[in-house]
Design an enzyme around this catalytic site. Structure first.
Site, mmCIF file in Angstrom:
data_model
loop_
_atom_site.group_PDB
_atom_site.id
_atom_site.type_symbol
_atom_site.label_atom_id
_atom_site.label_comp_id
_atom_site.label_asym_id
_atom_site.label_seq_id
_atom_site.Cartn_x
_atom_site.Cartn_y
_atom_site.Cartn_z
ATOM 1 N N ASP A 13 0.850 -1.225 0.073
ATOM 2 C CA ASP A 13 -0.076 0.072 -0.137
ATOM 3 C C ASP A 13 0.891 1.010 0.044
ATOM 4 O OD1 ASP A 13 -2.462 1.500 0.162
ATOM 5 O OD2 ASP A 13 -2.233 1.515 2.296
ATOM 6 N N ASP A 15 -0.418 5.096 1.135
ATOM 7 C CA ASP A 15 -0.471 5.828 2.242
ATOM 8 C C ASP A 15 -0.340 5.008 3.552
ATOM 9 O OD1 ASP A 15 -1.112 8.495 0.921
ATOM 10 O OD2 ASP A 15 -2.976 7.436 0.141
#
Length: 259
Positions: A13, A15
């Site tokens: 991922d 963020d």
């Protein structure tokens, strides 16, 4: 249980794992550099559908993180691929930004508000009442409802913002129709990403900061999962879920040596 095979491919991922509020998380640059130097397949994933791959490449580069364009995978790209597989050459009324509209144009979709096959809801900072009203009416007239991702809120410097999941709930309340969410935690996004880099789930790992999207998506796609505590999920939150990641670490810096 048999030992897991060595990790040959990495999905992470963005963020909360690589960056936080526009600032790189310590260790992110070293992790990405080692991935590039190793030649191992990898993808940086995001449920955010606002930006194109080129946009995200440029934004990350300004932060000092070098991620090649082809190593970025978004819910917008996954949505476009899903629609291209389901109904090639179809039409859609779209609420979203360039990341989503570009991905749909690239697979040959026609964007229209005249009897579209689909209403597609993505992320935007400027949801308009007029656009939402049109979406409700088109869905009531028979258009199928698709949403890029189920995230209810998104981050900003000022605080949380309503995101795709929240707006989808509004449309559902008005139409009685629930959308099909393509992004995490739908393992469809993960499997499409793995296919894009020629990787296999049994030798791949997913790194994320959220139990309810990243870890769940990786788990359901059959990958090893690493939860980092540099984002949304905190140590006390982990035991509240009926599933667990393969490993919990403080941050991406703790995974550099595993590549």
């Amino acid at each position: 249980m048999a030992d897991r095979k060595p990790i040959e491919s990495w999905l992470t991922d963005m963020d909360g794992v690589l960056i936080h509020e526009g600032v790189p998380i310590p260790g992110a640059d070293a992790f990405l550099k080692k991935l590039r130097d190793s030649g191992r397949p990898f993808l940086v994933l995001t449920n955010n559908s606002i930006y194109t791959q080129r946009d995200l490449h440029a934004r990350l580069r300004r932060m000092g993180l070098d991620v090649p364009v082809d190593n970025i995978w978004t819910s917008a790209l996954a949505t476009a691929q899903f629609l291209d597989d389901q109904r090639p050459g179809g039409s859609a009324y779209v609420i979203g930004e360039a990341g989503l509209t570009t991905a749909l144009h690239d697979v040959g979709y026609i964007l229209t508000d005249h009897e579209p096959d689909f209403v597609i809801l993505g992320e935007t900072r400027t949801y308009s009442f007029e656009a939402l009203t049109k979406a409700v009416r088109l869905i009531n007239d028979g258009a199928r409802f698709i949403a890029t991702n189920p995230d209810n809120v998104g981050p900003s410097v000022e605080g949380d913002l309503p995101a795709t999941g929240s707006v989808a709930a509004l449309i559902t309340a008005a139409t009685g129709k629930k959308p099909y969410f393509v992004g995490k935690p739908n393992p469809l996004m993960m499997r499409a990403g793995l296919n894009a880099i020629g990787a296999h789930s049994e030798t791949s790992a997913m790194i994320g900061d959220r139990m309810d999207t990243d870890v769940l998506a990786g788990l359901e796609a059959g990958m090893r999962t690493f939860l980092v505590l540099s984002g949304v999920t905190q140590p006390d939150d982990v035991d509240r879920y009926p599933f667990r990641p393969s490993e919990v670490v403080a941050s991406i810096a703790d995974l550099v040596e595993q590549i």
